[in-house]
Write an enzyme that holds these catalytic residues in place. Structure first.
Site, mmCIF file in Angstrom:
data_model
loop_
_atom_site.group_PDB
_atom_site.id
_atom_site.type_symbol
_atom_site.label_atom_id
_atom_site.label_comp_id
_atom_site.label_asym_id
_atom_site.label_seq_id
_atom_site.Cartn_x
_atom_site.Cartn_y
_atom_site.Cartn_z
ATOM 1 N N MET A 1 35.709 50.507 38.170
ATOM 2 C CA MET A 1 36.793 51.165 38.911
ATOM 3 C C MET A 1 38.136 50.891 38.231
ATOM 4 O O MET A 1 39.203 51.095 38.821
ATOM 5 C CB MET A 1 36.820 50.692 40.368
ATOM 6 C CG MET A 1 35.523 51.037 41.108
ATOM 7 S SD MET A 1 35.708 51.182 42.886
ATOM 8 C CE MET A 1 36.212 49.534 43.323
ATOM 9 N N GLY B 1 36.152 39.983 33.248
ATOM 10 C CA GLY B 1 34.805 40.227 33.785
ATOM 11 C C GLY B 1 34.262 41.548 33.264
ATOM 12 O O GLY B 1 33.130 41.630 32.758
ATOM 13 N N HIS B 2 35.084 42.595 33.365
ATOM 14 C CA HIS B 2 34.679 43.895 32.805
ATOM 15 C C HIS B 2 34.434 43.768 31.299
ATOM 16 O O HIS B 2 33.483 44.334 30.759
ATOM 17 C CB HIS B 2 35.780 44.938 33.021
ATOM 18 C CG HIS B 2 36.113 45.227 34.451
ATOM 19 N ND1 HIS B 2 37.319 44.870 35.014
ATOM 20 C CD2 HIS B 2 35.416 45.852 35.431
ATOM 21 C CE1 HIS B 2 37.352 45.280 36.272
ATOM 22 N NE2 HIS B 2 36.215 45.869 36.564
ATOM 23 N N ASP C 1 28.868 41.014 41.824
ATOM 24 C CA ASP C 1 28.541 41.919 42.930
ATOM 25 C C ASP C 1 27.026 41.987 43.036
ATOM 26 O O ASP C 1 26.407 43.018 42.747
ATOM 27 C CB ASP C 1 29.152 43.293 42.663
ATOM 28 C CG ASP C 1 30.668 43.204 42.519
ATOM 29 O OD1 ASP C 1 31.342 43.096 43.550
ATOM 30 O OD2 ASP C 1 31.168 43.195 41.372
HETATM 31 P P1 AMP Z 1 34.572 47.032 39.561
HETATM 32 O O1 AMP Z 1 35.561 47.652 38.638
HETATM 33 O O2 AMP Z 1 35.151 45.926 40.399
HETATM 34 O O3 AMP Z 1 33.800 48.054 40.362
HETATM 35 O O4 AMP Z 1 33.507 46.316 38.640
HETATM 36 C C1 AMP Z 1 32.832 47.007 37.622
HETATM 37 C C2 AMP Z 1 31.689 46.149 37.125
HETATM 38 O O5 AMP Z 1 32.214 44.908 36.637
HETATM 39 C C3 AMP Z 1 30.695 45.793 38.232
HETATM 40 O O6 AMP Z 1 29.382 45.839 37.706
HETATM 41 C C4 AMP Z 1 31.086 44.394 38.601
HETATM 42 O O7 AMP Z 1 30.013 43.636 39.127
HETATM 43 C C5 AMP Z 1 31.527 43.846 37.259
HETATM 44 N N1 AMP Z 1 32.424 42.702 37.459
HETATM 45 C C6 AMP Z 1 33.536 42.646 38.228
HETATM 46 N N2 AMP Z 1 34.074 41.407 38.197
HETATM 47 C C7 AMP Z 1 33.283 40.658 37.396
HETATM 48 C C8 AMP Z 1 33.296 39.292 36.963
HETATM 49 N N3 AMP Z 1 34.236 38.427 37.360
HETATM 50 N N4 AMP Z 1 32.309 38.879 36.143
HETATM 51 C C9 AMP Z 1 31.334 39.732 35.724
HETATM 52 N N5 AMP Z 1 31.266 41.033 36.101
HETATM 53 C C10 AMP Z 1 32.225 41.489 36.926
#
Ligand code: AMP
Length: 280
Positions: free
Chosen positions: A30, A36-37, A150
């Site tokens: 998103m 993390g991303h 997640d």
């Molecule tokens: P989001 O943009 O928050 O929807 O996250 C996109 C992807 O990045 C999802 O698969 C999340 O699980 C992963 N993600 C978000 N935060 C982290 C993190 N701290 N460590 C590893 N993966 C993450």
């Protein structure tokens, strides 16, 4: 890096790559990218070529009164980050293209969607499963990467892929944390400096739980109580749930055996924080 908004260009690019024997990777996000991303993207970069990253703040996974309209966005910075990581395609669909007027088809992954976060965010995983399936149908990846942060999302997506016989491999990537253990999240931007300090309590509580289990504790309710109390010591925290459940099917466990997930969701100021660790 190609930036595609429309579905046809994205799918044509992917079909061409597949037809020449290349292995297409997808990292759905998103946006408002953090380390993390980046870790998902780096893993995907090693294993797949071409690599597609999608940025789409998916209205279908936000409930009424949730933070859809204020969710942090910075597409210019995200584009720079993705170029630095040698991403081949940024897929940037619009809301209207994803959900045109009269849109009416949704994916329900039963049971797994109603527990943990699903109990507090009705319809959330229906929105997640729907958008992930749509992304798969446009990007046609061989492999797609999801963060263990997640964990319920990962389990729900795996189940959907299995139940619907989708020809894509789901890869789980370990959680990336800040110096004090807080799981990185775009939503951490909502925290004030004081809240940001307190936020580390979630991971501290999870680490204490892990230490207890390694010392022989097997009673899930004792551990959950400890976690709840430890986090609630910081005023301002309101714990939504503490769960100790199976990694396979998210079923709540009363005693700890095998591979278990210890998961927490808590509100702190304007942020809803989630985290988990897998033990055993
Ligand atoms: P989001 O943009 O928050 O929807 O996250 C996109 C992807 O990045 C999802 O698969 C999340 O699980 C992963 N993600 C978000 N935060 C982290 C993190 N701290 N460590 C590893 N993966 C993450």
């Amino acid at each position: 890096m190609h930036v595609f908004e429309d579905f046809n260009s994205t799918r044509e690019y992917s079909v061409k790559a597949r037809n020449s024997g290349r292995w297409v990777g997808l990292v759905p996000t998103m946006g408002f990218l953090h380390d993390g991303h980046k870790s998902l993207i780096q893993k995907a970069r090693q294993e797949t070529d071409p690599l597609v990253v999608s940025i789409f703040v998916n209205p279908a996974q936000f409930g009424k009164g949730e933070d859809y309209h204020v969710y942090p966005r910075d597409i210019e910075r995200d584009i720079r980050v993705l170029k630095d990581l040698a991403v081949d395609v940024l897929f940037l669909p619009t809301v209207l293209a994803m959900y045109p007027d009269e849109y009416s088809t949704f994916v329900e992954v039963e049971r797994l969607s109603d527990v943990l976060c699903g109990a507090f965010r009705p319809g959330h995983f229906r929105g997640v499963a729907t958008v992930v399936l749509k992304l798969f149908n446009v990007v046609l990846p061989h492999k797609a990467y999801f963060g263990l942060k997640d964990v319920q999302q990962l389990v729900v997506v795996r189940k959907m892929v299995n139940d619907l016989n989708l020809p894509v491999e789901i890869v789980g990537v370990p959680t990336v944390r800040a110096f004090d253990g807080l799981a990185l999240s775009s939503r951490n931007a909502y925290l004030t400096p004081d809240e940001r300090k307190d936020a580390a309590r979630i991971y501290q509580a999870l680490s204490k739980a892990k230490a207890l289990i390694e010392a022989g504790e097997r009673d899930a309710s004792d551990i959950k109580e400890m976690i709840q109390e430890y986090i609630a010591q910081a005023p301002g925290f309101s714990v939504e749930y503490v769960s100790i459940c199976s990694f396979q099917n998210l079923q709540e466990l009363s005693s700890i055996t095998g591979e278990v997930v210890i998961a927490v969701a808590a509100r702190l100021g304007k942020a809803r924080l989630i985290d988990n660790i897998i033990v055993g």
